[in-house]
Write a protein that holds these residues in place. Structure first.
Motif, PDB file in Angstrom:
ATOM      1  N   GLY A  10       0.923  -0.935   0.010  1.00  0.00           N
ATOM      2  CA  GLY A  10       0.106   0.030  -0.190  1.00  0.00           C
ATOM      3  C   GLY A  10       0.697   1.267   0.028  1.00  0.00           C
ATOM      4  N   GLY A  11       0.193   2.158  -0.336  1.00  0.00           N
ATOM      5  CA  GLY A  11       0.803   3.537  -0.306  1.00  0.00           C
ATOM      6  C   GLY A  11       1.177   4.114  -2.410  1.00  0.00           C
ATOM      7  N   GLY A  12       1.893   3.270  -2.580  1.00  0.00           N
ATOM      8  CA  GLY A  12       2.090   3.358  -4.189  1.00  0.00           C
ATOM      9  C   GLY A  12       0.996   4.176  -4.491  1.00  0.00           C
ATOM     10  N   SER A  13      -0.248   4.224  -4.694  1.00  0.00           N
ATOM     11  CA  SER A  13      -1.276   5.008  -5.590  1.00  0.00           C
ATOM     12  C   SER A  13      -1.129   6.814  -5.531  1.00  0.00           C
ATOM     13  N   ILE A  14      -0.391   6.882  -4.129  1.00  0.00           N
ATOM     14  CA  ILE A  14      -0.328   8.503  -4.060  1.00  0.00           C
ATOM     15  C   ILE A  14       0.585   8.595  -4.950  1.00  0.00           C
ATOM     16  N   LEU A  15       1.402   8.696  -5.502  1.00  0.00           N
ATOM     17  CA  LEU A  15       1.984   8.930  -7.064  1.00  0.00           C
ATOM     18  C   LEU A  15       1.487   8.852  -7.971  1.00  0.00           C
ATOM     19  N   ALA A  16       0.220   8.386  -8.281  1.00  0.00           N
ATOM     20  CA  ALA A  16      -0.389   8.785  -9.285  1.00  0.00           C
ATOM     21  C   ALA A  16      -1.119   9.449 -10.027  1.00  0.00           C
ATOM     22  N   SER A  37      -6.984   9.528 -11.554  1.00  0.00           N
ATOM     23  CA  SER A  37      -5.638   8.997 -10.593  1.00  0.00           C
ATOM     24  C   SER A  37      -7.504   7.635  -9.627  1.00  0.00           C
ATOM     25  N   ALA A  38      -8.672   8.766  -8.944  1.00  0.00           N
ATOM     26  CA  ALA A  38      -9.574   8.087  -8.117  1.00  0.00           C
ATOM     27  C   ALA A  38      -9.734   6.622  -8.432  1.00  0.00           C
ATOM     28  N   LEU A  39     -10.396   6.794 -10.287  1.00  0.00           N
ATOM     29  CA  LEU A  39     -10.646   5.929 -10.715  1.00  0.00           C
ATOM     30  C   LEU A  39      -9.569   4.767 -10.778  1.00  0.00           C
ATOM     31  N   LEU A  49     -13.084  11.345   3.820  1.00  0.00           N
ATOM     32  CA  LEU A  49     -13.392  12.992   3.259  1.00  0.00           C
ATOM     33  C   LEU A  49     -11.940  13.458   3.118  1.00  0.00           C
ATOM     34  N   LEU A  50     -10.230  12.996   3.760  1.00  0.00           N
ATOM     35  CA  LEU A  50      -9.587  13.063   3.404  1.00  0.00           C
ATOM     36  C   LEU A  50      -9.195  12.591   1.961  1.00  0.00           C
ATOM     37  N   SER A  51      -9.440  10.969   1.794  1.00  0.00           N
ATOM     38  CA  SER A  51      -9.577  10.263   0.314  1.00  0.00           C
ATOM     39  C   SER A  51     -10.699  11.134  -0.901  1.00  0.00           C
ATOM     40  N   ILE A  95      -6.801  10.002  -3.369  1.00  0.00           N
ATOM     41  CA  ILE A  95      -6.561   8.655  -2.968  1.00  0.00           C
ATOM     42  C   ILE A  95      -7.036   7.915  -2.374  1.00  0.00           C
ATOM     43  N   GLY A  96      -6.559   6.145  -2.130  1.00  0.00           N
ATOM     44  CA  GLY A  96      -6.988   5.662  -2.159  1.00  0.00           C
ATOM     45  C   GLY A  96      -7.230   5.539  -0.593  1.00  0.00           C
ATOM     46  N   GLY A  97      -6.426   6.311   0.834  1.00  0.00           N
ATOM     47  CA  GLY A  97      -6.146   6.481   1.453  1.00  0.00           C
ATOM     48  C   GLY A  97      -5.776   5.393   2.334  1.00  0.00           C
TER      49      GLY A  97
END
Length: 267
Positions: A26-32, A52-54, A154-156, A161-163
């Motif tokens: 987990g966490g890799g998606s924050i680079l999207a 990115s969310a999709l 809310l943050l996501s 991002i996936g969060g």
């Protein structure tokens, strides 16, 4: 940038994110979002966030199937957490769309720095593997699940991002479940948050569907490669995670500075 180059960059960026996800988890998606803005060349930060969310939602759903088969999903806890979080994600997405794109990018960069620093800490793996939401413990478990789920959603939704880096500790804090089950259960929420955010951005015409398709396709290929490489480097998993955390911090500083400079010039 030509259309051909943009499409190639989207495929390559998706492959990179998939590789990182398969390699370190987990966490890799924050680079999207940074990749979509600075590598692919999507001009609008809002379109980058929606796209990115999709991609994050589809990727999380694919990973969820594997954890479900392994029996690592606490469905009742996950569904309660995700239900509250979807409301938060929709609210966060609506708020983000009303904010200037460069300001949003600068805030996203700050988030990346915080996430990178959090990744440097070791996670506790202990907990109660037999835990399940029932009538007997609902009074104790529902309030923290609903409250934490809404806040993380809310943050996501706000950042697209996936969060997962927030969902996992949130589930452990709210329920006391072990890390393995928190990771598996978190994917229910990440899938739901990403889908809710993407739906909100799609309704506003803020998703590039072609780029999203290429990014997701690249992510699937990169994910398989990352998993295979991760098995070979399993003894260096902690070192890889530390290296990735440092990369997230560096990219976060870059994104923050770019956003601040753009805002200064605009002013």
């Amino acid at each position: 940038m030509s259309l051909l180059l943009m499409n190639g960059a989207a495929l390559g960026s998706g492959t990179l994110v998939g590789l990182v996800l398969g390699l370190v988890g987990g966490g890799g998606s924050i680079l999207a979002v940074p990749l979509l803005v600075y590598a692919v060349g999507i001009a609008s930060p809002h379109v980058a966030i929606g796209t990115s969310a999709l991609a994050v939602s589809v990727s999380a759903f694919g990973n969820l199937m594997a954890h479900w088969r392994a029996g690592h999903v606490k469905w009742r806890c996950a569904l309660v957490f995700a239900s509250a979080g979807v409301l938060g994600a929709l609210g966060g997405a609506s708020l983000a769309k009303a904010i200037d794109g460069q300001r949003l990018l600068a805030l996203f960069g700050v988030l990346m720095i915080v996430v990178g620093l959090a990744m440097l800490r070791r996670r506790r793996a202990d907990g109660d593997p037999s835990l399940r939401l029932s009538k007997e413990n609902a009074g104790a478990l529902l309030p923290p699940l609903l409250g934490t789920g809404f806040a993380v959603g809310l943050l996501s939704g706000f950042f697209g991002i996936g969060g997962g880096f927030l969902v996992v500790p949130g589930l452990m804090l709210a329920t006391g479940m072990p890390l393995t089950f928190a990771i598996g259960s978190s994917l229910v929420a990440v899938t739901a948050f990403g889908a809710a955010t993407a739906a909100s951005y799609s309704a506003s015409g803020l998703i590039d569907w072609t780029i999203a398709s290429l990014f997701i396709g690249g992510g699937l290929v990169g994910g398989f490669g990352g998993i295979a490489l991760g098995q070979k480097l399993s003894k260096r998993k902690r070192a890889l995670s530390m290296l990735f955390a440092a990369l997230v911090i560096v990219v976060g500083v870059y994104v923050t500075m770019r956003g601040i400079i753009a805002l200064t010039v605009a002013a």
